[in-house]
Enzyme design. Structure first.
Site, mmCIF file in Angstrom:
data_model
loop_
_atom_site.group_PDB
_atom_site.id
_atom_site.type_symbol
_atom_site.label_atom_id
_atom_site.label_comp_id
_atom_site.label_asym_id
_atom_site.label_seq_id
_atom_site.Cartn_x
_atom_site.Cartn_y
_atom_site.Cartn_z
ATOM 1 N N GLY A 1 0.782 -1.234 0.000
ATOM 2 C CA GLY A 1 0.000 0.000 0.000
ATOM 3 C C GLY A 1 0.813 1.283 0.000
ATOM 4 O O GLY A 1 0.286 2.343 0.365
ATOM 5 N N ASN B 1 1.736 3.098 -2.508
ATOM 6 C CA ASN B 1 1.143 4.084 -3.424
ATOM 7 C C ASN B 1 -0.091 4.731 -2.797
ATOM 8 O O ASN B 1 -0.304 5.938 -2.929
ATOM 9 C CB ASN B 1 0.809 3.434 -4.768
ATOM 10 C CG ASN B 1 2.014 3.409 -5.689
ATOM 11 O OD1 ASN B 1 2.463 4.435 -6.181
ATOM 12 N ND2 ASN B 1 2.574 2.217 -5.894
ATOM 13 N N ARG C 1 -14.830 -14.343 -10.615
ATOM 14 C CA ARG C 1 -14.434 -12.943 -10.811
ATOM 15 C C ARG C 1 -15.651 -12.017 -10.871
ATOM 16 O O ARG C 1 -15.689 -10.965 -10.228
ATOM 17 C CB ARG C 1 -13.602 -12.827 -12.097
ATOM 18 C CG ARG C 1 -12.880 -11.500 -12.228
ATOM 19 C CD ARG C 1 -12.003 -11.435 -13.464
ATOM 20 N NE ARG C 1 -11.121 -12.572 -13.622
ATOM 21 C CZ ARG C 1 -9.989 -12.761 -12.934
ATOM 22 N NH1 ARG C 1 -9.609 -11.882 -12.038
ATOM 23 N NH2 ARG C 1 -9.259 -13.829 -13.147
ATOM 24 N N MET D 1 -3.643 -6.703 -7.298
ATOM 25 C CA MET D 1 -3.039 -7.752 -8.113
ATOM 26 C C MET D 1 -4.081 -8.789 -8.527
ATOM 27 O O MET D 1 -3.901 -9.989 -8.344
ATOM 28 C CB MET D 1 -1.889 -8.416 -7.352
ATOM 29 C CG MET D 1 -0.829 -7.418 -6.901
ATOM 30 S SD MET D 1 -0.266 -6.316 -8.207
ATOM 31 C CE MET D 1 1.222 -7.135 -8.699
ATOM 32 N N LEU E 1 -9.554 -7.419 -13.405
ATOM 33 C CA LEU E 1 -10.930 -6.963 -13.208
ATOM 34 C C LEU E 1 -11.806 -7.477 -14.336
ATOM 35 O O LEU E 1 -11.365 -7.597 -15.483
ATOM 36 C CB LEU E 1 -10.955 -5.440 -13.182
ATOM 37 C CG LEU E 1 -10.257 -4.821 -11.964
ATOM 38 C CD1 LEU E 1 -9.964 -3.353 -12.193
ATOM 39 C CD2 LEU E 1 -11.096 -5.030 -10.709
ATOM 40 N N HIS F 1 1.646 1.080 -13.021
ATOM 41 C CA HIS F 1 2.417 -0.116 -13.384
ATOM 42 C C HIS F 1 3.896 0.255 -13.386
ATOM 43 O O HIS F 1 4.272 1.303 -13.923
ATOM 44 C CB HIS F 1 1.981 -0.614 -14.766
ATOM 45 C CG HIS F 1 2.656 -1.895 -15.130
ATOM 46 N ND1 HIS F 1 2.305 -3.106 -14.559
ATOM 47 C CD2 HIS F 1 3.679 -2.150 -15.978
ATOM 48 C CE1 HIS F 1 3.088 -4.050 -15.051
ATOM 49 N NE2 HIS F 1 3.928 -3.501 -15.896
ATOM 50 N N ASP G 1 -2.798 -4.059 -18.537
ATOM 51 C CA ASP G 1 -1.787 -2.994 -18.567
ATOM 52 C C ASP G 1 -1.744 -2.299 -19.934
ATOM 53 O O ASP G 1 -0.678 -2.097 -20.514
ATOM 54 C CB ASP G 1 -0.392 -3.571 -18.215
ATOM 55 C CG ASP G 1 -0.370 -4.149 -16.808
ATOM 56 O OD1 ASP G 1 -1.108 -3.656 -15.940
ATOM 57 O OD2 ASP G 1 0.395 -5.102 -16.575
#
Ligand code: GAR
Length: 215
Positions: free
Chosen positions: A23, A25, A76, A101, A104, A120, A156
């Site tokens: 955490g 960031n 998911r 990580m 989605l 990223h 990404d």
């Protein structure tokens, strides 16, 4: 579509932060908000898919609204429906992935069109996926860095908001390189949130273009 500028003038831009680990960031964003570097931005909720994530413990210590939805073993789409409901219940304007990580679902991404940012630790499109810093180091790149981008349906891949670069030093190993990239990540995420929350931009194809700017 940009984050609603009229809303920015009226109400705070509410961030929903998703994280899975350390955490740092998230903490850098929280610090920027505390220091007044991101006026009109507030953290509405911090959500983790990992119950033991240190970043989640920090959010709790800071008294921020938080939630855990353990993703392991769950489908998911079902897991992401819980995330969506939680973010909407907290009236989140902008979702910030901060070391989240887990991929989605398309449904989640569609629920927040151009309103999900990710950071990223490479200069995308180089080195997507896991252990990007190690990939870059092993590839022998001379310049490394990080990318903040909008999230789309591909890993990404979405529109790039900004990148920060650093030289790779003769003395670097993958660990020291990752540590120096992380310093840039913390600066990059605050800068990117400031641009997006300010609303003064357009997305033209793959280009993030600041208004009143020829860049
Ligand atoms: C950061 O280096 C971030 O760029 C990376 O995970 C780390 C999380 O650190 N994210 C990815 O690799 C996503 N593809 P943090 O938990 O200290 O912010």
């Amino acid at each position: 579509m940009s984050v609603d500028l009229a809303k920015a003038a009226r109400d705070p831009i509410r961030l929903g932060i998703l994280l899975s680990g350390r955490g740092s960031n998230f903490l850098a964003m929280a610090e920027s908000i505390r220091e007044g570097v991101l006026p009109g931005v507030q953290i509405a909720v911090v959500i983790s898919n990992v119950a033991e994530a240190p970043g989640l413990a920090k959010a709790r210590e800071m008294g921020l609204p938080s939630a855990v939805f353990v993703s392991q073993g769950r489908k998911r789409a079902e897991h992401d429906a819980d995330l969506t409901a939680c973010l909407q219940a907290h009236h989140v304007d902008l979702v910030c992935l901060a070391g989240y990580m887990r991929l989605l679902s398309p449904e989640f991404i569609a629920a927040f069109p151009n309103r999900i940012l990710n950071i990223h630790p490479s200069l995308l499109p180089a080195f997507p996926g896991l252990e990007a810093q190690q990939q870059a180091f092993e590839h022998g790149v001379k310049v490394a860095g990080c990318t903040v981008h909008f999230v789309d349906d591909h890993l990404d891949h979405g529109v790039i908001v900004l990148q920060r670069t650093i030289p790779v030093l003769e003395s670097d190993d993958a660990h020291s390189l990752a540590a120096r990239i992380l310093v840039e990540e913390h600066l990059a995420y605050t800068e990117a949130i400031a641009h997006v929350a300010g609303g003064e931009y357009e997305i033209r194809g793959r280009r993030f273009v600041k208004r009143n700017s020829s860049r």
